[in-house]
Scaffold this active site. Sequence first.
Site, PDB file in Angstrom:
ATOM      1  CG  ASP A 263      -2.195   0.812   0.958  1.00 56.85           C
ATOM      2  OD1 ASP A 263      -3.229   0.564   1.590  1.00 56.85           O
ATOM      3  OD2 ASP A 263      -2.124   1.730   0.102  1.00 56.85           O
TER       4      ASP A 263
HETATM    5  C1  GLC Z   1      -4.350   4.249  -0.113  1.00 54.09           C
HETATM    6  C2  GLC Z   1      -5.268   3.097   0.253  1.00 54.09           C
HETATM    7  C3  GLC Z   1      -5.376   2.031  -0.809  1.00 54.09           C
HETATM    8  C4  GLC Z   1      -5.250   2.679  -2.174  1.00 54.09           C
HETATM    9  C5  GLC Z   1      -3.828   3.208  -2.291  1.00 54.09           C
HETATM   10  C6  GLC Z   1      -3.578   3.894  -3.635  1.00 54.09           C
HETATM   11  O1  GLC Z   1      -3.571   4.585   0.998  1.00 54.09           O
HETATM   12  O2  GLC Z   1      -5.016   2.440   1.483  1.00 54.09           O
HETATM   13  O3  GLC Z   1      -6.634   1.360  -0.631  1.00 54.09           O
HETATM   14  O4  GLC Z   1      -5.526   1.723  -3.200  1.00 54.09           O
HETATM   15  O5  GLC Z   1      -3.500   4.098  -1.235  1.00 54.09           O
HETATM   16  O6  GLC Z   1      -4.332   5.067  -3.714  1.00 54.09           O
END
Ligand code: GLC
Length: 733
Positions: A263
């Site tokens: 993430d």
């Molecule tokens: C965010 C979220 C995740 C998302 C990623 C990209 O922090 O936790 O669900 O897909 O970043 O935006």
Amino acid sequence: MRQKELMNLLSQMSEAEKINQLLQVSGNFYLEDTILTGPLQEKGFTEESISLAGSVIGVSDPAKIMEIQKAYMEKHPHHIPLLFMCDVINGMHTVFPIPLAQGAAFDPELSRACAEASAREASASGIHVTFSPMVDLVRDSRWGRVMESTGEDKYLNGLYAKAMVEGYQGENLSDENRMAACVKHFAGYGAAEAGRDYNTVELTEQTFRDSYLPGYQAGIDAGSALVMTSFNTVNGVPATGNRWLMQQVLREEMGFDGVLISDWTAIEELIAHGYCENRREAARRAMEAGVDIDMMSGIYATELPGLLSDGTVTREQLDQAVLRVLTLKNKLGLFENPYKDADVLKAKQTALCQAHRDLARKAAAETCVLLKNEGVLPLSQSREIAWIGPYVKEKNLSGAWSMFGNSQDTVSLEEAAREVFPGDSYVEGCPVLENSDELIGVPGVKAWSCLKLQQEQEAALEAAREADVVVMALGEHRYQSGEAACRTRIQLPQVQLELLRKVAALGKPVVTLIFGGRPLELGEVSELSDAVMQVWLPGTEGGHGIVDLLCGIREPVGRLPMSFPRNVGQLPLHYDAFTTGRPQFSKEGEIKYYSQYLDCPNEALYPFGFGLGYTEFTYEPVRLSCDTMKKGETITASVQIRNTGRQRGTEVVQLYIQDLFGSSVRPQRELKGFQRVTLNPGQEQTVSFQIEETMLRFYTERKCYESEPGSFRVWIGSSSAEKNHACFRLTEK
Ligand code: GLC
């Protein structure tokens, strides 16, 4: 490209090419003249790493994507195409209801269709991967991200995960109108303590495996091309550096062989967690866990050269990760066509096309849940209606993850209502929030002046006085749910409750619509209203979908995917809880020494699976084809239902099973099936379910998924609060 050619390509890549193939950066590095300042360079973003990065996050314009891809590939030593990834969570330009609302439809096929439409719009924009479905099981509506889940039930979540992955991916990722799915957030992110985002997760292995993993497993079994790591710890080790979780559980036990992406900066957060002392250690741990792509931390770019040169990370580890990324690009057909479906004209024609709007309207209607109706719905066109509340005119009815939708394309409640009820009055009456304190860090919430508040409230009360019935359109702000949007108080904003109290005091029938991304405390709202409908954040066609229900063109068929608490003190709350050693009312005459509160019943205000329609159904007692079952046999459980109302209607008949005794304690009941049945007034039908031994398996004290002989109850009814049940025994042989 054939596998042999892929291996050959891998063998020709330099170490720098391989390392940066694992780097994901945001699109602005390629779009504007981003100056790579000190902080960016410390994070590992150098000119070289940008020119060799493997993927880009957050670019959604087809012309820009094609421009970036062309320039990038011309410069890349082996002309390896970029992957473009975005958060297409519940639609792209056509925004569908939030995933929690989709869970309320108890209709995975509807979500499959929404995912297919999303993929058509996103792939035409040049997007190759969506960071969806979010499959985290949720039990605490203080957590803002419940809006992205499909609820508290593992069986339902699994059905949705499968449907969404298949809806996005189809048969082949290289097919037109398809994009890769990414099951997230692995794992257990929805169990953040106290419902506070990014907080610690403490789960027993039994609960982790029995309740939280099945949803992810369903998405992986459906072929999800990616999995995303979660921000939380599992057994005290952050998921993104958790070798047991990612290698033994995810890859070996669950059989995932696709791309594992971190993430956002989650690799770097291994340091903040206190798990890694420095960037080098964080890179090592993430590589050992098998994280392939580093989203936006830059740590792989800066630390892997050193780790490789001293052998801490092996070239085999690096090649494995790079090969998985190249394989994904190959499955998408990017080596043959690096632009895949990107097409400016097609993107324009596909976005918000009538077919997608029709689907969005159907989805908006099917996801609403009627919670109370004392003879006031559907509305009659002969009656004067006052439409009051901040959501009457609101054009932004999309959830927090709808960044590609434009509120100008949304049909508001007023716009839809005026098509059917042109002569009515439409008054906001109050703002969504009285002040922006409740929205830390969210711009654009402007407080009303006292004068405006007074004038609007008086206009609303005047409209209510003149009307035969009032429709209140209330709800939390759309930014009060979503990532990093958790709340310790889960009521409607006070300014709205005050307005509702004043309108209700006028004595007219009141229908209250609740917009928002989570279960709220609706006790007072329900007392003050003759009808209550949870409409969530219904998306582009939200106004039409809601009005279709209010005027009876469609019937409400939604059922709650999450329990609605009486108050926040009950959280976490879920229907499939254990009985405890002192279940309420289990001892004759005893009233005190039970698992209960002094000041609140244990039960939800509105339980999982609950929802009303515009007719009534009765159920005959549950019948079983026999009362014992050996492994390998099945039992048919059936019930006769009858439409005893005055109009045609749909019932979601739900099957729950309770394992009365187990080598680890078992939930009071678990959803194992459901069927939608539509009957005319007076019509009856027998609804049957096949019970198989596989449905009785759970993670036992023997650390494996198996059933255990013993007694079981079968509940069939209209929600998880159903009393109608029968019993059977599973015998060894
Ligand atoms: C965010 C979220 C995740 C998302 C990623 C990209 O922090 O936790 O669900 O897909 O970043 O935006």
